[in-house]
Design a protein around this motif. Structure first.
Motif, mmCIF file in Angstrom:
data_model
loop_
_atom_site.group_PDB
_atom_site.id
_atom_site.type_symbol
_atom_site.label_atom_id
_atom_site.label_comp_id
_atom_site.label_asym_id
_atom_site.label_seq_id
_atom_site.Cartn_x
_atom_site.Cartn_y
_atom_site.Cartn_z
ATOM 1 N N ASP A 7 -8.816 -5.525 10.568
ATOM 2 C CA ASP A 7 -8.891 -5.183 9.068
ATOM 3 C C ASP A 7 -7.867 -5.649 8.393
ATOM 4 N N ALA A 8 -7.830 -5.338 7.059
ATOM 5 C CA ALA A 8 -6.939 -5.880 6.073
ATOM 6 C C ALA A 8 -5.455 -5.650 6.456
ATOM 7 N N GLU A 9 -5.120 -4.350 6.849
ATOM 8 C CA GLU A 9 -3.974 -3.912 7.123
ATOM 9 C C GLU A 9 -3.190 -4.907 8.382
ATOM 10 N N SER A 10 -3.977 -5.284 9.281
ATOM 11 C CA SER A 10 -3.482 -6.089 10.361
ATOM 12 C C SER A 10 -3.288 -7.713 9.773
ATOM 13 N N TRP A 11 -4.170 -8.057 8.625
ATOM 14 C CA TRP A 11 -3.753 -9.354 8.008
ATOM 15 C C TRP A 11 -2.631 -9.338 7.255
ATOM 16 N N TRP A 12 -2.396 -8.222 6.398
ATOM 17 C CA TRP A 12 -1.209 -8.253 5.505
ATOM 18 C C TRP A 12 0.052 -7.924 6.449
ATOM 19 N N GLY A 13 -0.039 -6.963 7.350
ATOM 20 C CA GLY A 13 0.982 -6.743 8.064
ATOM 21 C C GLY A 13 1.892 -5.641 7.631
ATOM 22 N N PHE A 14 1.490 -4.965 6.447
ATOM 23 C CA PHE A 14 2.418 -3.844 5.925
ATOM 24 C C PHE A 14 1.382 -3.017 5.227
ATOM 25 N N LYS A 15 1.948 -1.815 5.014
ATOM 26 C CA LYS A 15 1.556 -0.796 4.150
ATOM 27 C C LYS A 15 2.266 -0.564 2.999
ATOM 28 N N LEU A 16 1.324 -0.151 1.758
ATOM 29 C CA LEU A 16 1.749 0.421 0.357
ATOM 30 C C LEU A 16 1.657 1.780 0.551
ATOM 31 N N LEU A 17 2.894 2.722 0.246
ATOM 32 C CA LEU A 17 2.874 4.161 0.383
ATOM 33 C C LEU A 17 3.503 4.685 -0.927
ATOM 34 N N LEU A 18 2.939 5.762 -1.248
ATOM 35 C CA LEU A 18 3.556 6.532 -2.473
ATOM 36 C C LEU A 18 4.401 7.715 -1.885
ATOM 37 N N PRO A 19 5.631 7.684 -1.865
ATOM 38 C CA PRO A 19 6.530 8.753 -1.275
ATOM 39 C C PRO A 19 6.173 10.184 -1.485
ATOM 40 N N TYR A 20 5.771 10.388 -2.694
ATOM 41 C CA TYR A 20 5.602 11.904 -3.088
ATOM 42 C C TYR A 20 4.544 12.174 -4.168
ATOM 43 N N PRO A 21 3.475 12.731 -3.920
ATOM 44 C CA PRO A 21 3.091 13.134 -2.512
ATOM 45 C C PRO A 21 2.821 11.780 -1.847
ATOM 46 N N ARG A 22 3.058 11.912 -0.424
ATOM 47 C CA ARG A 22 2.685 10.676 0.507
ATOM 48 C C ARG A 22 1.289 10.208 0.300
ATOM 49 N N ARG A 23 1.159 9.301 0.121
ATOM 50 C CA ARG A 23 -0.261 8.493 -0.032
ATOM 51 C C ARG A 23 -0.241 7.333 0.189
ATOM 52 N N GLU A 24 -1.320 6.586 0.867
ATOM 53 C CA GLU A 24 -1.229 5.369 1.054
ATOM 54 C C GLU A 24 -2.398 4.448 0.215
ATOM 55 N N ILE A 25 -1.540 3.281 -0.380
ATOM 56 C CA ILE A 25 -2.383 2.611 -1.250
ATOM 57 C C ILE A 25 -3.122 1.541 -0.353
ATOM 58 N N LYS A 26 -4.459 1.721 0.100
ATOM 59 C CA LYS A 26 -5.122 0.650 0.843
ATOM 60 C C LYS A 26 -5.587 -0.404 0.151
ATOM 61 N N TRP A 27 -5.433 -1.410 0.777
ATOM 62 C CA TRP A 27 -6.214 -2.936 0.134
ATOM 63 C C TRP A 27 -7.645 -2.713 -0.186
ATOM 64 N N THR A 28 -8.127 -3.092 -1.352
ATOM 65 C CA THR A 28 -9.393 -3.305 -1.617
ATOM 66 C C THR A 28 -9.746 -4.491 -2.374
ATOM 67 N N SER A 29 -10.745 -5.058 -2.196
ATOM 68 C CA SER A 29 -10.970 -6.386 -2.839
ATOM 69 C C SER A 29 -11.390 -5.923 -4.330
ATOM 70 N N SER A 30 -10.982 -6.836 -5.456
ATOM 71 C CA SER A 30 -11.699 -6.668 -6.898
ATOM 72 C C SER A 30 -11.449 -5.431 -7.235
ATOM 73 N N VAL A 31 -10.277 -4.780 -7.099
ATOM 74 C CA VAL A 31 -9.974 -3.507 -7.677
ATOM 75 C C VAL A 31 -8.775 -3.599 -8.415
ATOM 76 N N SER A 32 -8.723 -2.957 -9.524
ATOM 77 C CA SER A 32 -7.589 -3.266 -10.568
ATOM 78 C C SER A 32 -6.490 -2.159 -10.324
ATOM 79 N N LEU A 33 -5.294 -2.045 -10.597
ATOM 80 C CA LEU A 33 -4.358 -1.222 -10.207
ATOM 81 C C LEU A 33 -4.439 0.101 -11.119
#
Length: 507
Positions: free
Chosen positions: A446-472
Motif C-alpha cells: 500500500d501507499a503507507e509502506s512506500w512512504w514509510g510514515f503517517k500523517l496524523l491530526l492530534p486532536y481529534p486524532r485522525r489519520e490523513i491517508k494518502w490519495t492520488s489527485s486530492v487537494s488539501l
C-alpha cells in the motif's frame, strides 16, 4: 557283588513253522518230547556250572550255552517300551492289580510319558486301601536303566520271569503285589524294570545277568571300582554299576528266595545299609555339581544380561550423540539460512533506502512546490520525529501528494544539498507529479509502506491517508492545524502527540 558282564551273543531267534503239512505234527511233537527228556540232565549240569562260575567268577564257564537246539517261539516288538507296556498289561490282568504309575496318574489327573520315574509315597493318593498295586515299572530299555543308575545314583531292581516256569504265576500274585515290597521300592526310589524272557530285550538282559532260574530278581547300583593295586586308592577310581545280589526260585513259603518277606528283609538289613552311604555321597556330589552348574548358568546369564545392558547403554548414548549432532547440524543450517535471509533483507533494504533517497532528492527538486507567499494559503505546522517542528504554507490548490512529498524530503540528511538533487528519474509521459502517483500505485504494497510514515491530526486524532489527485482542501485540512509525522518502519524514535502537545495558530 558282581560287575555287569559284556553283552552275550543272542541265540538265533526262531518262530513256529506255519507252512508244514498237518501229517508232520505228531512227528514234531514226539521229537520235541525226546529232546526235552534229553535236555533234563544237560540243563541240570548247565545250571550247576553257571552257579559255580558265578561263585568263582570264572567268565569262561559263564559263556557256555547249553540251551537246547529245538525251536522256541520268542515275541518281538518294535521297541522295549511297547514290550514293557504289554507285559505290565498282562501283569494287571493276571494279578488284578494296578501299576503304581497308572494309579498315580488316575489320582492326580496327570498325563504324559515319564522317562525316569520320580519318588512316590505308598500307597498312591486316591487309591483304595484294599486295591493291589504293582511296582512303578520303568518303560525304557535295559541300557537306560543302567544309565539311570550311573547318572542319578539310584538302585535298580530287574525282574525277569518265564511263562514256562511253574513258580512265576505265584511270584506275580504274591511278591509283585505285596504292599511291603512295593512300598520299599517306592520309598527308596528304585528303578524297577522287568519282562518275560520270551521278549528279545528281556532275553538279552537275562543273558547279561546270567539268569537261569525264574522268577529272577537282581539288584544293581553304582559302587566303587575294585582296585587290587596297593599303590592306588579305590576312592579315586571311577564307580561302576555293579550287581549287588541275585534272587531266583519260588516265592512260597515266606522263606522262599523270591518271597516278598525275604526280599524286604534283605533290602532293609543288608543291601540298603551297605550301599546307601556311598550312594548318598554320590548323590550329594551330583547335587553339588548341579548347584555349580546352576550357579555357572546364573553367572553366565547375569554376564550376558550385563553385557546386553552395556550394549544397549552404548547404543543409546550413540543414538543421543547422533541426534545431538543432527540437531546441531540442523540448527547451524537454520542459522545460516536465517543469516542469509537477513543479509538478503538488509541488502534489499539498503537498495530500497538508496533508491528512496534518490526519490526524496528528486521530489525535493521536482515535486515539492515553493512556499506560498500570498493570501488564502494553508499554514500547517509539522512535528517531525525527534521533536523537530517545521511550519509550511501551502497554496489552496496544493495536493496531498505534494504535502507527503514535502514531509518525505524533511527526512533527508542535512549534508545532502539541494543543488545536487537529480532532475530525471522516472521515465514516461505526463508531469512529474503524475509519474510519482503512478509509481506509488504500481507498488505491491500500500501507499503507507512506500512512504514509510503517517500523517496524523492530534486532536481529534485522525489519520490523513494518502490519495492520488486530492487537494488539501478536499482532505479537510485548514490553516493553522498541526500534523504529527509517525514513522511506520518500526522506528523507536517515532513519537505521538498528546492533547497537551497541540499548538494553535497563535503559537
Amino acid at each position: 557283588m558282581e560287575r555287569l558282564l559284556p553283552r552275550q551273543r543272542e541265540p538265533p531267534q526262531t518262530q513256529e513253522n506255519s507252512g508244514q503239512e498237518g501229517s508232520y505234527e505228531p512227528q514234531r511233537s514226539l521229537t520235541r518230547l525226546l529232546f526235552s527228556l534229553l535236555y533234563l540232565p544237560v540243563g541240570l549240569v548247565s545250571g550247576i556250572l553257571r552257579f559255580v562260575s558265578g561263585i568263582l567268577r570264572i567268565p569262561l564257564l559263564s559263556t557256555f550255552n547249553f540251551s537246547p537246539n529245538y525251536r522256541i517261539t520268542r515275541q518281538t516288538y518294535p521297541d522295549s517300551r511297547s514290550a514293557m507296556r504289554r507285559w505290565i498289561t498282562s501283569l494287571e490282568e493276571e494279578t488284578g492289580a494296578v501299576n503304581f504309575k497308572t494309579a498315580t496318574v488316575a489320582a492326580t489327573g496327570l498325563d504324559g510319558r515319564q522317562t525316569t520315574p520320580r519318588r512316590h509315597t505308598y500307597p498312591p493318593a486316591g487309591s483304595a486301601d484294599e486295591s493291589k498295586i504293582l511296582p512303578d515299572f520303568f518303560d525304557g530299555t535295559y541300557e537306560e536303566v543302567l544309565d539311570a543308575c550311573q547318572k542319578e545314583g539310584r538302585i535298580a531292581c530287574v525282574i525277569l520271569v518265564s511263562a514256562e516256569h511253574d513258580d512265576v504265576a505265584e511270584f506275580k500274585r504274591s511278591t509283585l503285589t505285596h504292599p511291603g515290597f512295593v512300598r520299599m521300592l517306592s520309598e527308596n526310589d528304585f528303578v524297577v524294570w522287568g519282562g518275560d524272557i520270551r521278549d528279545k530285550h528281556s532275553w538279552d538282559a537275562a543273558q547279561k545277568l546270567q539268569a537261569t532260574t525264574y522268577p529272577f530278581i537282581a539288584f544293581m547300583a553304582l559302587q566303587p571300582r575294585r582296585n587290587h593295586s596297593s599303590t592306588s586308592s579305590s576312592s579315586t577310581s571311577t564307580p561302576v554299576v555293579t550287581v549287588l545280589s541275585r534272587h531266583y526260585g519260588p516265592s512260597i513259603p515266606e522263606s522262599g528266595p523270591t518271597s516278598a518277606q525275604k526280599l524286604v528283609h534283605h533290602l532293609e538289613h543288608q543291601l540298603l545299609p551297605r550301599v546307601n552311604p556311598f550312594l548318598t555321597r554320590f548323590r550329594s556330589q551330583l547335587e553339588e555339581r548341579e548347584q555349580d552348574r546352576i550357579i555357572r548358568e546364573q553367572q553366565d546369564r547375569a554376564f550376558q544380561e550385563s553385557a546386553e545392558r552395556d550394549r544397549e547403554r552404548i547404543q543409546a548414548r550413540f543414538r543421543v550423540e547422533q541426534e545431538e549432532a543432527e540437531r546441531s547440524r540442523l540448527e547451524n543450517e537454520a542459522r545460516c539460512q536465517e543469516e542469509q535471509r537477513m543479509q538478503l533483507e538488509r541488502e534489499e533494504q539498503a537498495n530500497f533506502q538508496a533508491l528512496r533517497l534518490q526519490y526524496r532528492r528528486w521530489m525535493r527538486r521536482c515535486i515539492v512546490p515553493t512556499e506560498h507567499r500570498g493570501a488564502n494559503g494553508i499554514r500547517l505546522a509539522l512535528k517531525l520525529p525527534g521533536n523537530t517542528r517545521v511550519v509550511r504554507i501551502f497554496s489552496s490548490s496544493s495536493t496531498l501528494t505534494e504535502l507527503y512529498a514535502f514531509v518525505d524530503t524533511q527526512l533527508l540528511p542535512l549534508n545532502l544539498q539541494p543543488e545536487s538533487d537529480p532532475e530525471h528519474i522516472l521515465e514516461g509521459s505526463g508531469s512529474d507529479l503524475q509519474k510519482l502517483e503512478n509509481l506509488i500505485q504500481s507498488q505491491a504494497g500500500d501507499a503507507e509502506s512506500w512512504w514509510g510514515f503517517k500523517l496524523l491530526l492530534p486532536y481529534p486524532r485522525r489519520e490523513i491517508k494518502w490519495t492520488s489527485s486530492v487537494s488539501l482542501v478536499e482532505t479537510g485540512l485548514k490553516s493553522g492545524e498541526q500534523l504529527v509525522i509517525e514513522l511506520t518502519k518500526g522506528d523507536t524514535n517515532s513519537q505521538h502527540l498528546s492533547d497537551d502537545d497541540y499548538e494553535s495558530d497563535d503559537d
